[in-house]
Design a protein around this motif. Structure first.
Motif, short mmCIF file in Angstrom:
data_model
loop_
_atom_site.label_atom_id
_atom_site.label_comp_id
_atom_site.label_asym_id
_atom_site.label_seq_id
_atom_site.Cartn_x
_atom_site.Cartn_y
_atom_site.Cartn_z
N ARG A 195 81.78 2.56 32.40
CA ARG A 195 83.05 3.23 32.66
C ARG A 195 83.49 2.88 34.08
N HIS A 196 84.78 2.90 34.29
CA HIS A 196 85.31 2.53 35.60
C HIS A 196 86.32 3.57 36.06
N GLY A 197 86.19 3.95 37.31
CA GLY A 197 87.08 4.96 37.85
C GLY A 197 86.73 5.27 39.29
N LEU A 198 87.38 6.27 39.83
CA LEU A 198 87.17 6.72 41.21
C LEU A 198 86.67 8.15 41.18
N VAL A 199 85.59 8.41 41.91
CA VAL A 199 85.04 9.76 42.02
C VAL A 199 85.61 10.39 43.28
N VAL A 200 86.45 11.40 43.10
CA VAL A 200 87.21 11.98 44.21
C VAL A 200 86.69 13.39 44.52
N GLY A 201 86.05 13.54 45.66
CA GLY A 201 85.60 14.85 46.09
C GLY A 201 86.71 15.56 46.86
N TYR A 202 87.06 16.76 46.43
CA TYR A 202 88.17 17.46 47.09
C TYR A 202 87.70 18.64 47.93
N ALA A 203 86.38 18.78 48.13
CA ALA A 203 85.87 19.92 48.89
C ALA A 203 85.69 19.62 50.37
N GLY A 251 83.41 22.46 39.31
CA GLY A 251 82.82 21.58 40.31
C GLY A 251 83.67 21.36 41.54
N LEU A 252 83.29 20.34 42.32
CA LEU A 252 83.94 20.03 43.59
C LEU A 252 84.48 18.62 43.62
N HIS A 253 84.55 17.95 42.48
CA HIS A 253 85.10 16.60 42.45
C HIS A 253 85.76 16.36 41.09
N ALA A 254 86.55 15.31 41.03
CA ALA A 254 87.19 14.88 39.79
C ALA A 254 87.00 13.37 39.66
N VAL A 255 87.19 12.88 38.45
CA VAL A 255 87.09 11.43 38.20
C VAL A 255 88.46 10.92 37.79
N VAL A 256 88.98 9.97 38.54
CA VAL A 256 90.23 9.30 38.19
C VAL A 256 89.87 8.09 37.34
N TYR A 282 88.93 25.97 46.49
CA TYR A 282 88.70 24.69 45.83
C TYR A 282 89.59 24.52 44.61
N ARG A 283 89.90 25.62 43.94
CA ARG A 283 90.81 25.50 42.81
C ARG A 283 92.20 25.07 43.28
N ARG A 284 92.67 25.61 44.40
CA ARG A 284 93.97 25.19 44.95
C ARG A 284 93.95 23.71 45.28
N ARG A 285 92.86 23.26 45.86
CA ARG A 285 92.77 21.84 46.20
C ARG A 285 92.75 20.97 44.95
N ARG A 286 92.02 21.42 43.95
CA ARG A 286 92.00 20.66 42.70
C ARG A 286 93.41 20.56 42.12
N ASP A 287 94.14 21.66 42.15
CA ASP A 287 95.51 21.66 41.64
C ASP A 287 96.40 20.72 42.45
#
Length: 475
Positions: free
Chosen positions: A445-453, A399-404, A373-378
């Motif tokens: 707040r406004h953004g995109l919740v991106v799950g990378y898992a 975690g398993l997601h990021a916020v753009v 998951y760290r590789r995917r986050r990167d």
């Protein structure tokens, strides 16, 4: 290539500009400009495009260049062409509807790419190790494991969790204070309203399904503000009648910030002084990348913190296994709420998980998935930084997601436009607004919740490409 602009108002009935930019041929630049205009909704389905000759003259390019660009976009499905009707923006099948609740997803009409949060990579489930644990567990299981059982859960699993949670999360407990449940939602149903009637303080951003579950149980919730230090615990002192607070202290969901140490202390002091409880949702406590793990809040005061966890993120939500680490005085009320013939989690799955933990298989799986998951986050960060450096990505340390985050001044309409662009790319994605509590008073707040898992390793690059195509351009 110098920029070329064309005003298509006369042909389209709207003030629309195509900007031919970037490296490469003019044909490629025109294809990009038209594709972006369709994707972002500036060219609506059914819109008739200018004839080859007219557009070529306005742009100062060859007629064949326009014809080739149109043909390419027709082949890709962006445009349609009929004799006597000219070239028009294609009428696609109805795009995916925005997902207002991340927990209610239709099984049909699945998108081509899935970057929804909350799901681990199903292809990475450790089948061989789990099967080996199941065989060992069943071979060693006592006969009473196949009887009615104990509503607290199998003692083997409660003992294994006592050691594991103490070692990895700093939880202070014993097997008698752990009650096995079927996941976090099941824990909430057991606690509310039978054990903790409410009202309840929650974070201004969280999972809408949990907010709805509490509302259905008749529990009033008050939304605490959020900032870069996590939930505003100090607001609790000004609230009357609040008997508990539900927080995600290690990694606020979904914004990703940890609760500041001063606020952790404020939270514990509030619980002690008022006789209230803090519900600690430790939803992804195992996945830390760029900082040391934040210990469980429960370790500060086991008599006022209810620690809630599950294997839904670390292994699979299909297992339906979770746990409550309870203050001593709440064990009996929770067991009474659970009942003697409640639909408990499978005893054989509990035995398997106990063996999986004690044999070290769980630790090995967590380490392996943490690296993946760290590789995917990167990869996610690299893709967004390269394609849209004007956007900020937050919540990436764990975690398993990021916020753009959308740029300062963005509105709900801007977020909706970005989600529609994602739908056009066949991408399942959540907006940050979907997680806002209905009673929240802090600025939105406004953004995109991106799950990378969720995507498999081979599908992840395609999902990133679709995401980059959907990201809003720099203003």
């Amino acid at each position: 290539m110098p920029d070329s602009l064309v005003n298509l108002a006369e042909s389209l009935g709207a003030d629309l500009h195509l900007e031919l930019t970037g490296t490469g041929s003019r044909r490629a630049a025109l294809i990009r400009a038209l594709r972006d205009a369709v994707r972002t909704g500036r060219l609506a389905p059914g819109t008739r495009l200018p004839p080859y000759r007219s557009l070529a003259a306005d742009l100062g390019i060859a007629r064949n260049t326009v014809a080739d660009a149109y043909a390419e976009l027709v082949a890709e499905g962006w445009l349609s062409a009929r004799q006597g009707s000219g070239t028009r923006v294609a009428h696609r099948a109805e795009p995916l509807k925005p997902l207002r609740s991340p927990t209610h997803r239709a099984p049909s009409g699945r998108p081509a790419h899935n970057l929804l949060q909350g799901q681990p990579d199903a292809t990475s489930f450790p089948r061989a190790a789990w099967l080996a644990a199941a065989r060992r567990a069943l071979s060693a299981a006592p006969h009473d494991a196949f009887g009615p059982g104990d509503p607290r859960g199998r003692p083997e699993l409660r003992r294994a969790l006592t050691d594991y949670l103490a070692r990895t999360r700093g939880v202070r407990t014993d097997p008698g204070r752990i009650v096995i449940c079927s996941g976090f939602a099941h824990a909430l149903r057991l606690l509310f309203p039978a054990v903790l009637p409410g009202p309840l303080a929650v974070e201004s951003y969280g999972l809408a399904f949990h907010h709805g579950l509490l509302a259905d149980a008749g529990v009033h919730t008050h939304a605490l503000s959020l900032d870069q230090h996590g939930a505003a615990a100090e607001e609790l002192t000004g609230l009357k009648g609040i008997g508990a607070a539900l927080l995600t202290p290690a990694h606020q969901f979904p914004t990703g910030v940890p609760l500041h140490p001063d606020r952790r202390a404020t939270l514990i002091n509030w619980a002690r002084s008022t006789g209230s409880y803090v519900l600690e949702d430790d939803y992804d406590g195992e996945f830390r990348y760029d900082r040391k793990p934040v210990g469980a809040l429960q370790g500060l005061d086991p008599e006022h913190v209810i620690h809630l966890g599950s294997v839904s993120k670390s292994l699979s939500p299909a297992l339906r296994l979770g746990w409550m680490v309870l203050p001593e005085r709440l064990v009996a009320p929770v067991l009474e709420a659970k009942g003697e013939r409640e639909a408990w989690a499978s005893a054989t799955d509990q035995l398997t998980l106990a063996d999986f933990i004690t044999a070290g298989s769980y630790d090995r799986h967590i380490r392996r998935m943490r690296q993946r998951y760290r590789r995917r986050r990167d990869q996610l960060l690299e893709a967004i930084t390269g394609h849209a450096p004007h956007l900020t990505v937050t919540g990436i340390a764990a975690g398993l997601h990021a916020v753009v985050q959308l740029p300062s001044g963005a509105t709900h309409s801007d977020e909706s436009t970005a989600l529609r662009a994602a739908q056009w790319q066949g991408l399942a994605l959540d907006g940050l607004s979907d997680y806002r509590h209905p009673a929240a008073t802090m600025p939105p707040r406004h953004g995109l919740v991106v799950g990378y898992a969720t995507p498999s390793d081979h599908a992840f690059p395609g999902a990133l490409e679709a995401l980059c195509r959907a990201l809003p351009p720099e203003a």
